[in-house]
Write an enzyme that holds these catalytic residues in place. Structure first.
Site, short mmCIF file in Angstrom:
data_model
loop_
_atom_site.label_atom_id
_atom_site.label_comp_id
_atom_site.label_asym_id
_atom_site.label_seq_id
_atom_site.Cartn_x
_atom_site.Cartn_y
_atom_site.Cartn_z
N HIS A 1 -18.70 17.45 106.17
CA HIS A 1 -18.92 17.68 104.84
C HIS A 1 -20.13 17.87 104.82
O HIS A 1 -21.31 18.46 103.29
CB HIS A 1 -18.02 17.48 103.67
N GLU B 1 -12.16 13.27 109.51
CA GLU B 1 -13.59 13.46 108.26
C GLU B 1 -13.08 13.58 107.43
O GLU B 1 -11.57 14.51 106.81
CB GLU B 1 -14.86 14.79 109.11
N SER C 1 -12.39 21.92 106.61
CA SER C 1 -12.03 21.99 105.21
C SER C 1 -10.47 22.06 105.05
O SER C 1 -10.12 21.73 105.71
CB SER C 1 -13.02 22.22 103.86
#
Length: 318
Positions: free
Chosen positions: A289, A215, A117
């Site tokens: 995630h 992602e 992230s």
């Protein structure tokens, strides 16, 4: 087959029982309960776990002031006894401290950084400035319900063995229908799309000869994904790519397009933006995630094979 591997990778020594690892909070603050569970898990592998001084600080939505968060990182990077650095959380804030990382310490004494992230900002910086391989993996703010035994074992193997990592396409993922047939081999670089877009024109390393891993988190619409991919295209950073590996794009239905958006869904946006690159694209990798995340080395040689539906990545440790 595209074979564009022209990057020099720096691998860290693999971890062994008795090694020290340091938990730090470069972005948003974790929960004490989650970190306690993370310490318990790492300790069960025979590792000696330490907490950075400012792990539980909070300053606004970040885990302490910028100077304190980077102090904890650099303290871990510069301590010869610390053999790996594991982030507690993503969230917000890592992008504020990338210019102050002690890269010289990592050149002298390489050690892997673990996280995903917002930690993508740090992974990109370490690869760009010293070629260090790192790990896109779960946080030390551990949740057994979210991560689970398979995630724990994947992280252990990525830190403590030299086994390659193989991720198989999941046809249930929203981007699984996005495929440009072929195989490609190159260094795997990337992570969170929003972080990569933010670093374009600032700290984004050269992607020439790389396989780009992408992602995306929940909370944004098709237009935001389109903007991010278009920005990367316009800056020219996608030129020279060998291939694209697509992880999870959460919050989007796999099949249904939005009738208010001309019937397009996430696969249409990804296909429209990426197929024009003229390189193999493998969609549907269950990494990002979502729950039960794998651990994926970044900065090492990888191969995507669309016929087999696999991403194979060489270890970040030696």
């Amino acid at each position: 087959m595209n074979n564009c591997d022209s990057h020099q990778t720096v691998q860290s020594p693999r971890l062994r029982p008795g090694d020290r690892v340091r938990i730090v909070s470069p972005a948003s603050p974790p929960s004490r309960e989650g970190v306690a569970r993370g310490v318990e898990l790492l300790t069960s592998w025979g590792l000696r776990v330490e907490l950075g001084e400012h792990v539980f600080d909070q300053w606004g939505y970040m885990a302490g002031r910028d100077e304190d968060r980077v102090l904890d990182l650099n303290s871990a990077f510069g301590d010869a006894g610390v053999r790996a650095v594991i982030a507690t959380r993503g969230g917000k804030g890592a992008y504020r401290i990338v210019d102050d990382l002690d890269i010289d310490a990592l050149r002298r004494d390489p050690k892997p950084l673990v996280g995903f992230s917002d930690i993508t900002h740090l992974h990109l910086a370490l690869w760009a400035r010293c070629g260090l391989a790192s790990l896109h993996g779960p946080f030390a703010n551990w949740s057994d319900e979210w991560s689970g035994p398979a995630s724990a074992e994947a992280l252990r193997r990525a830190l403590m063995t030299t086994d390659p990592v193989i991720i198989h396409r999941d046809t249930g993922q929203a981007g699984a229908a996005v495929t440009v047939e072929g195989t490609a081999t190159g260094v795997l670089v990337g992570g969170n799309l929003d972080a990569i877009r933010t670093e374009a024109g600032a700290g984004l390393p050269s992607l020439e000869g790389a396989i780009l891993f992408l992602e995306h988190q929940r909370g944004t619409g098709l237009g935001e994904v389109d903007r991010a991919l278009t920005q990367l295209t316009r800056t020219g950073v996608l030129e020279g790519l060998c291939g694209v590996a697509l992880g999870q794009f959460l919050g989007f239905d796999q099949d249904a397009g939005d009738p208010t958006l001309g019937g397009w869904g996430i696969a249409d946006v990804l296909r429209d933006r990426l197929t024009r690159l003229g390189v193999p694209v493998l969609g549907g990798l269950p990494a990002g995630h979502g729950p039960h995340p794998p651990t994926i080395p970044l900065g090492t040689q990888a191969t995507i094979d669309t016929a087999e539906g696999t991403l194979t990545v060489q270890p970040a440790v030696a």
